[in-house]
Design an enzyme around this catalytic site. Sequence first.
Site, mmCIF file in Angstrom:
data_model
loop_
_atom_site.group_PDB
_atom_site.id
_atom_site.type_symbol
_atom_site.label_atom_id
_atom_site.label_comp_id
_atom_site.label_asym_id
_atom_site.label_seq_id
_atom_site.Cartn_x
_atom_site.Cartn_y
_atom_site.Cartn_z
ATOM 1 N N LYS A 14 -23.464 -33.455 11.246
ATOM 2 C CA LYS A 14 -22.307 -32.966 10.660
ATOM 3 C C LYS A 14 -22.425 -33.159 9.250
ATOM 4 O O LYS A 14 -23.397 -33.526 8.594
ATOM 5 C CB LYS A 14 -21.267 -34.256 10.904
ATOM 6 C CG LYS A 14 -21.565 -35.555 10.346
ATOM 7 C CD LYS A 14 -21.087 -35.840 9.118
ATOM 8 C CE LYS A 14 -21.348 -37.175 8.449
ATOM 9 N NZ LYS A 14 -21.509 -37.380 7.129
ATOM 10 N N ASP A 145 -19.177 -43.523 12.139
ATOM 11 C CA ASP A 145 -19.350 -41.966 12.244
ATOM 12 C C ASP A 145 -19.617 -41.807 13.779
ATOM 13 O O ASP A 145 -19.074 -40.663 14.204
ATOM 14 C CB ASP A 145 -20.299 -41.219 11.502
ATOM 15 C CG ASP A 145 -20.088 -41.158 10.068
ATOM 16 O OD1 ASP A 145 -18.675 -41.301 9.830
ATOM 17 O OD2 ASP A 145 -20.993 -40.909 9.154
#
Length: 308
Positions: A14, A145
């Site tokens: 990401k 995350d």
Amino acid sequence: MNAKKTVAIQSPAKINLGLDIAERLEDGYHIVRMVMQTLDLCDTVTVSLREDADGTKGPVTIVCPGSRLPVDARNLAYRAAQLLIDDFDIGYGIDIVLRKRIPVAAGLAGGSGNAAAVLKAVNELCALGLSPQELRARGKKLGADVPYCLMQGTALAEGIGEQLTPLPDLTKGCVLLCKPMVRVSTRWAYEAWDEVKDQLHPDIDGLAACLREDAAPQERLIKAASYCANSFEPVIFPRFPIVRQMKETMLKLGAVAAVMSGSGPTVFGIFPDEERMSDAAVRMHRVYPNAFVAETHVRQKQKQDRDG
Ligand code: ATP
């Protein structure tokens, strides 16, 4: 037991299109507001069930070819498997193979993504029936995350990063990654941010609004690029000038945005087309021969991830 014994899952990187550190809490945690974006640069995580859980091997094994990552409980993938073994009293051993392509400690959430992949794989292999919400709640125990890595796509992340709101998918943008050979401790970066006088607060609402606009894809991408920014940059740049240099070089090479991801040190550049990205990749290699340079793309939310 479910008939399936092995499953291979792509574990994507990401980037943070935008990252704002909104405030520091009394307990030292930081409240963040981020726009997250999945890329098509992926590790492959293969998870297998083993019958002899009580045999000579431990309940979880990890093999990570060509990498020096720890393969014990320091590895997030290990902790993800152990968490589900403990919660569900799983009577099988879990063997994990990590094929790493995402650089480690790069601000690209490689470890969190691997943990998310293991949670999904074990849920499927052992037919645990955990809903996306239940998986995300367990993911949060492993790291801030991980819930996003379970969800994927374009999303607004708030709180410590675990409060997620999906945003419309970004169009297939060209993203060049460049990671210098420096190591940034996330903990140090937050502590240093606490001391910064002139804090940078990117306009996350502006970025999210722009992504929600019903504009032509390329137009939306270019406009969104103008909002991309990261609160950590003023902290990292003075300490690691190469990160700023990489950002500036990418902008000179035609990136519509060049921003550091997470607490760094990877810089991503968004390019208007393949040709300019490839050209920039060659030049970045030349200027920074020791850096990791990778051409990748925005990864749209996959059908199988849609509920994750
Ligand atoms: P984030 O963007 O979420 O802060 P990151 O990209 O900066 O993550 P990671 O690649 O996840 O960082 O690695 C951070 C630390 O986690 C490293 O010190 C690494 O040793 C450890 N780690 C544990 N398990 C893994 C894993 N499976 N893959 C990569 N790193 C891992």
